[in-house]
Design a protein around this motif. Structure first.
Motif, short mmCIF file in Angstrom:
data_model
loop_
_atom_site.label_atom_id
_atom_site.label_comp_id
_atom_site.label_asym_id
_atom_site.label_seq_id
_atom_site.Cartn_x
_atom_site.Cartn_y
_atom_site.Cartn_z
N HIS A 178 0.86 -1.34 -0.07
CA HIS A 178 0.23 -0.04 0.18
C HIS A 178 0.69 1.12 0.03
N PRO A 179 1.70 1.37 -1.11
CA PRO A 179 2.55 2.67 -0.90
C PRO A 179 1.79 4.08 -1.29
N ALA A 180 2.09 4.99 -0.61
CA ALA A 180 1.64 6.07 -0.59
C ALA A 180 1.89 6.68 -2.47
N LEU A 181 2.86 6.23 -2.95
CA LEU A 181 3.19 6.46 -4.24
C LEU A 181 3.47 5.70 -5.14
N LEU A 182 2.86 5.60 -6.40
CA LEU A 182 3.22 4.46 -7.29
C LEU A 182 3.90 5.07 -8.34
N LEU A 183 5.07 4.50 -8.84
CA LEU A 183 5.91 5.03 -9.91
C LEU A 183 5.73 4.02 -11.04
N ALA A 184 5.75 4.47 -12.19
CA ALA A 184 5.61 3.74 -13.34
C ALA A 184 6.21 4.30 -14.48
N VAL A 199 -3.34 -2.38 -18.82
CA VAL A 199 -2.55 -1.91 -17.81
C VAL A 199 -3.30 -0.20 -17.55
N LEU A 200 -3.66 0.19 -18.40
CA LEU A 200 -4.25 1.58 -18.41
C LEU A 200 -5.57 1.59 -17.43
N ARG A 201 -6.32 0.52 -17.83
CA ARG A 201 -7.49 0.43 -16.95
C ARG A 201 -7.24 0.21 -15.35
N LEU A 202 -6.26 -0.32 -15.28
CA LEU A 202 -6.03 -1.06 -14.06
C LEU A 202 -5.36 0.24 -13.20
N LEU A 203 -4.39 0.96 -13.90
CA LEU A 203 -3.96 2.28 -13.16
C LEU A 203 -5.13 3.23 -12.85
N THR A 204 -6.06 3.52 -13.96
CA THR A 204 -7.16 4.31 -13.85
C THR A 204 -8.21 3.96 -12.52
N ARG A 205 -8.14 2.64 -12.45
CA ARG A 205 -9.04 2.08 -11.16
C ARG A 205 -8.25 2.43 -10.16
N PHE A 206 -6.96 1.85 -9.76
CA PHE A 206 -6.54 2.44 -8.56
C PHE A 206 -6.19 3.85 -8.30
N HIS A 207 -6.12 4.68 -9.41
CA HIS A 207 -6.19 6.00 -9.11
C HIS A 207 -7.43 6.54 -8.59
N GLN A 208 -8.59 6.00 -9.09
CA GLN A 208 -9.86 6.30 -8.66
C GLN A 208 -10.09 5.92 -7.34
N ARG A 209 -9.42 5.12 -6.78
CA ARG A 209 -9.50 4.66 -5.50
C ARG A 209 -8.56 5.43 -4.59
N GLY A 210 -7.89 6.50 -5.33
CA GLY A 210 -6.97 7.39 -4.40
C GLY A 210 -5.56 7.11 -4.42
N GLN A 211 -5.08 6.11 -5.34
CA GLN A 211 -3.75 5.90 -5.16
C GLN A 211 -3.08 7.17 -6.16
N THR A 212 -1.66 7.64 -5.44
CA THR A 212 -1.22 8.74 -6.13
C THR A 212 -0.13 7.98 -7.15
N ILE A 213 -0.25 8.32 -8.49
CA ILE A 213 0.56 7.77 -9.39
C ILE A 213 1.53 8.83 -10.37
N MET A 214 2.54 8.46 -10.59
CA MET A 214 3.71 9.12 -11.52
C MET A 214 4.01 8.26 -12.63
N MET A 222 -1.74 6.95 -23.19
CA MET A 222 -1.75 6.48 -21.90
C MET A 222 -1.63 8.02 -20.93
N ALA A 223 -0.95 8.90 -21.60
CA ALA A 223 -0.76 10.39 -20.97
C ALA A 223 -2.26 10.98 -20.57
N SER A 224 -3.14 10.65 -21.58
CA SER A 224 -4.28 11.47 -21.47
C SER A 224 -5.11 10.68 -20.36
N ALA A 225 -4.94 9.38 -19.91
CA ALA A 225 -5.83 8.98 -18.83
C ALA A 225 -5.34 9.47 -17.52
N ALA A 226 -4.15 10.26 -17.39
CA ALA A 226 -3.60 11.21 -16.16
C ALA A 226 -4.62 12.21 -16.11
#
Lengths: 263, 168
Positions: A178-184, A199-214, A222-226
């Motif tokens: 449960h890291p505060a930050l996910l780097l990809a 991968v994009l769908r999963l990153l989006t899902r984790f982000h929607q739950r509050g995961q901070t992602i870089m 890909m970028a436009s999902a951020a």
């Protein structure tokens, strides 16, 4: 987005929260065989909790180096760096290792799974290293693998999986503590379009739950999902744009304009 | 839209509203649909030029509806359409002219222009991703339409990146 947004840096709405990442004047020069190559040239940056930030730019612009500096995989030559409020730029490897285990998950282009460990062991290892009980590690692993659609693959070896599956295992491994930050770093760089979408769908899902992602990517889709895109050129931030939000496309622009078929 | 309507009429005669529905079904909700008025106007022109023939069908309690069928000349036009290859897409001329003229004018900074344009493309890309996710997954034609738009946009973004590399 307003038309005059070009000049203003995309600072998220002011909040008192401690940034997950804060950098000031971050600098890194590569010393290879030839002349020294400046890769990151004085970067100021702040990432708030819950943001999904993409860093794009041409290859060689230094975007991966920037991500590596933030994850402690490389050390800066100058500047200051804070992770979750903690000043870390002078950390040595041992302290970085602890910080990464606890607070930073990393996903790489080529997955970097341990090839002679099973899928289950790859995911559980960082939890065990962080001092979690074997039972708790197993539970977290089972939950994540189910979530990532990898149920029944626990005993497989990484080499038996497709690229997309391996990247999902790498994602589970990165998230198990449960890291505060996910780097990809180019997380879909070696995947086909189906794996990329997954991968994009999963990153989006984790982000929607509050995961901070870089995420570093050269792929605009890909970028436009951020929700924030940093354009990196020649070791510097050339633009920092917040996506979405109150844009009014003109009659000839926007999404219907690009879809219209012309004879 | 002229040739799309003609091509739809190769299957069987149809009236204007049917053609609108056929187009919608084929291309999906993503495609900005022509309104039914545009379709009637186009059908009128096609009839005048002899490519289709209209016939009024009586309807009880409602105005007559006009059903159209393809003429031999219309079939030839569709054949010729399929025979021709389509023109290549073009560089965004207007943006390119702005970029080329900005330094001389002294009124705009080329890099600021690029950044602004990139923001617009990225936002549109984002809208397209959402549209693709909302659109029926099984409608291949519609999904391909959206993917085509995304790939074009991707190329434009790559080109902006090249402009920025060269001009910075």
């Amino acid at each position: 987005m307003s038309d005059d947004a070009t000049a203003a840096p995309a600072v998220p709405t002011a909040r008192p929260a401690t940034p997950i990442v804060r950098a000031e004047g971050l600098t890194k020069t590569h010393h290879g065989e030839g002349a020294p190559v400046p890769a990151v040239r004085g970067v100021d940056l702040s990432v708030q909790p819950g943001e999904f930030v993409a860093v794009t730019g041409p290859s060689g612009a230094g975007k991966s180096t920037l991500l590596h500096l933030i994850g402690g995989l490389q050390r800066p030559d100058g500047g200051k760096l804070w992770i979750d409020g903690e000043r870390v730029d002078a950390y040595r490897e041992a302290r970085w290792a602890v910080l990464r285990r606890r607070s930073i998950g990393v996903v790489f282009q080529f997955f970097n799974l341990v090839s002679n460990l099973t899928v289950a062991d790859n995911v559980e290892l960082p939890a065990l290293l962080a001092g979690v009980s074997p039972k708790a590690a197993r539970d977290s692993r089972a939950e994540l693998l189910a979530e990532l659609g990898l149920e029944g693959r626990e005993r497989a070896m990484p080499g038996e999986l497709s690229g997309g599956e391996q990247q999902r295992v790498a994602l589970a491994r990165a998230l198990v503590n449960h890291p505060a930050l996910l780097l990809a770093d180019e997380p879909a760089g070696s995947l086909d379009s189906k794996g990329t979408r997954e991968v994009l769908r999963l990153l989006t899902r984790f982000h929607q739950r509050g995961q901070t992602i870089m995420m570093v990517t050269h792929d605009a889709r890909m970028a436009s999902a951020a929700d924030r895109v940093i354009s990196f050129f020649d070791g510097r931030i050339a633009d920092d744009a917040q996506l979405g939000g109150g844009r009014r496309p003109g009659p000839s622009g926007g999404v219907s304009g690009v879809l219209e078929l012309k004879e | 839209m002229r040739l799309a309507l003609l091509a739809l009429l190769t299957r069987s005669p149809a009236h204007g509203y049917e053609l609108k529905q056929d187009l919608e079904k084929l291309l999906g909700a993503a495609y900005p649909q022509p309104n039914v008025g545009q379709i009637y106007v186009t059908l009128g022109r096609l009839e005048k030029s002899g490519l289709i023939e209209g016939e009024d069908v009586e309807q009880s309690g409602r105005p007559n509806k006009r059903t159209y069928k393809l003429t031999d000349a219309g079939r030839e036009a569709v054949l010729a359409w399929f025979e021709d290859t389509a023109e290549e897409p073009r560089v965004r001329d207007e943006f390119f002219m702005k970029l080329a003229l900005a330094p001389q004018s002294g009124l705009a900074d080329p890099i600021a222009l690029i950044n602004k344009q990139r923001r617009q493309y990225l936002n549109t890309m984002r809208d397209l991703s959402k549209l693709a996710a909302a659109e029926d997954r099984d409608n291949k034609i519609s999904q391909l339409l959206i993917e085509g738009a995304m790939l074009h946009l991707q190329a434009d973004l790559d080109w902006l990146e090249r402009c920025q590399e060269e001009l910075e």
